[in-house]
Design a protein around this motif. Structure first.
Motif, PDB file in Angstrom:
ATOM      1  N   LEU A  62      -5.918  -1.017  -5.475  1.00 34.47           N
ATOM      2  CA  LEU A  62      -7.224  -0.973  -4.843  1.00 34.47           C
ATOM      3  C   LEU A  62      -7.941  -2.313  -4.954  1.00 34.47           C
ATOM      4  O   LEU A  62      -7.931  -2.948  -6.011  1.00 34.47           O
ATOM      5  CB  LEU A  62      -8.093   0.106  -5.490  1.00 34.47           C
ATOM      6  N   THR A  63      -8.559  -2.736  -3.866  1.00 35.83           N
ATOM      7  CA  THR A  63      -9.452  -3.892  -3.897  1.00 35.83           C
ATOM      8  C   THR A  63     -10.816  -3.420  -4.414  1.00 35.83           C
ATOM      9  O   THR A  63     -11.052  -2.208  -4.550  1.00 35.83           O
ATOM     10  CB  THR A  63      -9.617  -4.480  -2.493  1.00 35.83           C
ATOM     11  N   PRO A  64     -11.740  -4.337  -4.698  1.00 39.12           N
ATOM     12  CA  PRO A  64     -13.087  -3.891  -5.098  1.00 39.12           C
ATOM     13  C   PRO A  64     -13.705  -2.943  -4.078  1.00 39.12           C
ATOM     14  O   PRO A  64     -14.322  -1.940  -4.440  1.00 39.12           O
ATOM     15  CB  PRO A  64     -13.864  -5.205  -5.211  1.00 39.12           C
ATOM     16  N   ALA A  65     -13.553  -3.257  -2.783  1.00 41.64           N
ATOM     17  CA  ALA A  65     -14.086  -2.351  -1.753  1.00 41.64           C
ATOM     18  C   ALA A  65     -13.350  -1.018  -1.788  1.00 41.64           C
ATOM     19  O   ALA A  65     -13.953   0.051  -1.590  1.00 41.64           O
ATOM     20  CB  ALA A  65     -13.936  -2.997  -0.373  1.00 41.64           C
ATOM     21  N   GLY A  66     -12.057  -1.059  -2.054  1.00 40.79           N
ATOM     22  CA  GLY A  66     -11.281   0.173  -2.133  1.00 40.79           C
ATOM     23  C   GLY A  66     -11.723   1.073  -3.262  1.00 40.79           C
ATOM     24  O   GLY A  66     -11.737   2.305  -3.130  1.00 40.79           O
ATOM     25  N   ARG A  67     -12.096   0.464  -4.394  1.00 45.29           N
ATOM     26  CA  ARG A  67     -12.569   1.265  -5.528  1.00 45.29           C
ATOM     27  C   ARG A  67     -13.877   1.979  -5.177  1.00 45.29           C
ATOM     28  O   ARG A  67     -14.104   3.119  -5.592  1.00 45.29           O
ATOM     29  CB  ARG A  67     -12.740   0.380  -6.762  1.00 45.29           C
ATOM     30  N   VAL A  68     -14.740   1.290  -4.416  1.00 46.04           N
ATOM     31  CA  VAL A  68     -15.990   1.934  -3.979  1.00 46.04           C
ATOM     32  C   VAL A  68     -15.677   3.114  -3.065  1.00 46.04           C
ATOM     33  O   VAL A  68     -16.224   4.219  -3.227  1.00 46.04           O
ATOM     34  CB  VAL A  68     -16.893   0.918  -3.254  1.00 46.04           C
ATOM     35  N   VAL A  69     -14.777   2.893  -2.111  1.00 43.76           N
ATOM     36  CA  VAL A  69     -14.470   3.939  -1.140  1.00 43.76           C
ATOM     37  C   VAL A  69     -13.818   5.136  -1.804  1.00 43.76           C
ATOM     38  O   VAL A  69     -14.179   6.288  -1.529  1.00 43.76           O
ATOM     39  CB  VAL A  69     -13.567   3.391  -0.018  1.00 43.76           C
ATOM     40  N   VAL A  70     -12.856   4.915  -2.719  1.00 44.29           N
ATOM     41  CA  VAL A  70     -12.160   6.053  -3.312  1.00 44.29           C
ATOM     42  C   VAL A  70     -13.107   6.874  -4.182  1.00 44.29           C
ATOM     43  O   VAL A  70     -13.017   8.104  -4.245  1.00 44.29           O
ATOM     44  CB  VAL A  70     -10.916   5.600  -4.116  1.00 44.29           C
ATOM     45  N   ARG A  71     -14.043   6.194  -4.843  1.00 39.94           N
ATOM     46  CA  ARG A  71     -15.013   6.918  -5.667  1.00 39.94           C
ATOM     47  C   ARG A  71     -15.905   7.794  -4.798  1.00 39.94           C
ATOM     48  O   ARG A  71     -16.143   8.971  -5.098  1.00 39.94           O
ATOM     49  CB  ARG A  71     -15.840   5.932  -6.481  1.00 39.94           C
ATOM     50  N   ARG A  72     -16.393   7.243  -3.702  1.00 40.39           N
ATOM     51  CA  ARG A  72     -17.258   8.007  -2.803  1.00 40.39           C
ATOM     52  C   ARG A  72     -16.464   9.056  -2.033  1.00 40.39           C
ATOM     53  O   ARG A  72     -16.959  10.161  -1.786  1.00 40.39           O
ATOM     54  CB  ARG A  72     -17.954   7.057  -1.825  1.00 40.39           C
ATOM     55  N   ALA A  73     -15.245   8.705  -1.660  1.00 35.08           N
ATOM     56  CA  ALA A  73     -14.413   9.646  -0.903  1.00 35.08           C
ATOM     57  C   ALA A  73     -14.148  10.901  -1.707  1.00 35.08           C
ATOM     58  O   ALA A  73     -14.177  12.016  -1.175  1.00 35.08           O
ATOM     59  CB  ALA A  73     -13.099   8.982  -0.503  1.00 35.08           C
ATOM     60  N   ALA A  74     -13.883  10.736  -2.999  1.00 35.31           N
ATOM     61  CA  ALA A  74     -13.618  11.893  -3.854  1.00 35.31           C
ATOM     62  C   ALA A  74     -14.803  12.839  -3.857  1.00 35.31           C
ATOM     63  O   ALA A  74     -14.649  14.066  -3.767  1.00 35.31           O
ATOM     64  CB  ALA A  74     -13.292  11.434  -5.273  1.00 35.31           C
ATOM     65  N   SER A  75     -16.008  12.276  -3.926  1.00 35.54           N
ATOM     66  CA  SER A  75     -17.214  13.103  -3.935  1.00 35.54           C
ATOM     67  C   SER A  75     -17.396  13.829  -2.603  1.00 35.54           C
ATOM     68  O   SER A  75     -17.715  15.027  -2.564  1.00 35.54           O
ATOM     69  CB  SER A  75     -18.436  12.225  -4.228  1.00 35.54           C
ATOM     70  N   VAL A  76     -17.174  13.104  -1.508  1.00 32.32           N
ATOM     71  CA  VAL A  76     -17.329  13.707  -0.180  1.00 32.32           C
ATOM     72  C   VAL A  76     -16.326  14.839   0.027  1.00 32.32           C
ATOM     73  O   VAL A  76     -16.681  15.944   0.475  1.00 32.32           O
ATOM     74  CB  VAL A  76     -17.153  12.636   0.913  1.00 32.32           C
ATOM     75  N   ILE A  77     -15.063  14.589  -0.326  1.00 32.75           N
ATOM     76  CA  ILE A  77     -14.020  15.603  -0.126  1.00 32.75           C
ATOM     77  C   ILE A  77     -14.296  16.838  -0.986  1.00 32.75           C
ATOM     78  O   ILE A  77     -14.144  17.976  -0.521  1.00 32.75           O
ATOM     79  CB  ILE A  77     -12.637  15.003  -0.446  1.00 32.75           C
TER      80      ILE A  77
END
Length: 303
Positions: A62-77
């Motif tokens: 994960l890139t820094p942007a990827g870490r942000v997205v995966v953290r938020r994605a988990a919450s959304v899902i």
């Protein structure tokens, strides 16, 4: 394309890639082709306006942007899934704790802890799965696990180098042991001297974990008679007199008949820590209860 237009499918695919560590493994888990996974990731990166994954020869990171997205994605899902359950008339799963564990922990520690938890806190439901430590850590980062039981060896570095650092709690620390056949000369005492490990036939692990099962401080080329991935298979081979293997002390209570799990004296200590890792932040009460049940089971296993 704005990130608010990102599809739920793309977010699910991205979370799976983040957990599995490779596009190939994610595609197999989802039942997709690798090219379909690549298209979903590419669409998500266009929406984000930045690379989300660093492609490497051994997988992705994960890139820094990827870490942000995966953290938020988990919450959304999780919120979408909770909404679907509520619309279907299913009970809320706020008391469900998702637990991961490495192989030998599943042979004794985890079942003991879960049995005790059912007696003390029957409203808490635990779903669990086995995995290697790197896979469990990726699952924590991807938000598909709440807790992970992992093992650590000296010099006891953090489980990964990502930020924010995982919260790691040591349940117990004990010396590594060896499992020997009950009829073996090494089984006559209450411990094994390290010098007596020379010239033994070993039962080792497979693949990248091939050395697991051979004493780490052995100062000779080991004779590996058998290799096995599963800990139960290793111990059954020991019981059959096929060789000896290393084993954590926690396996002693569940070792099959004909096997003794003994400490090793002499030479540098080979300490191992049993740990529980999680993402930083407030810990739900249900997860805290699970950690406490694991701690008690770990301590009692060595008492």
């Amino acid at each position: 394309m704005d990130f608010t237009d990102a599809s739920l499918t793309a977010l699910r695919v991205f979370r799976e890639v983040a957990e599995r560590g490779t596009l190939t493994a994610a595609a197999a888990a989802l039942g997709y082709t690798q090219s379909a996974v690549s298209r979903q990731i590419a669409a998500l990166e266009r929406a984000a306006g930045a690379p989300l994954l660093e492609r490497r020869h051994d997988g992705v990171r994960l890139t820094p942007a990827g870490r942000v997205v995966v953290r938020r994605a988990a919450s959304v899902i999780d919120q979408i899934d909770a909404t679907a359950r509520e619309l279907a008339g299913l009970p809320d799963e706020h008391a469900v704790v998702r637990l991961g564990w490495f192989a030998s922990a599943g042979a004794g520690l985890v079942p003991r802890a879960l049995a005790a938890l059912r007696e003390t806190h029957p409203a808490i439901s635990v779903v669990s799965r086995e995995g290697s430590t790197p896979a469990l850590v990726r699952a924590l980062r991807a938000g598909t696990l709440d807790l992970a039981v992992i093992a650590a060896a000296p010099p006891f570095r953090p489980p990964d180098s990502e930020t924010p650092a995982l919260v790691v709690r040591t349940l117990v620390e004990r010396g590594l042991c060896v499992a020997v056949p009950a009829a073996h000369p090494l089984a006559r005492g209450e411990f094994v001297d390290i010098t007596d490990l020379h010239g033994q036939r070993w039962i080792a692990g497979t693949g990248d974990d091939r050395v697991m099962g051979v004493w780490p401080g052995l100062d000779e080329r080991p004779e590996i008679a058998h290799t096995a991935r599963d800990w139960l298979a290793k111990l059954q081979l020991v019981s059959a007199g096929c060789g000896i293997t290393t084993a954590p002390a926690s396996l002693a209570p569940v070792a099959p008949a004909g096997v003794r799990v003994l400490p090793v004296h002499g030479g540098p200590a080979e300490q191992r820590r049993l740990q529980v890792a999680r993402l930083p932040g407030p810990q739900p009460e249900a997860a805290r209860r699970v950690v406490e049940a694991l701690r008690v089971a770990a301590v009692e296993a060595g008492s």
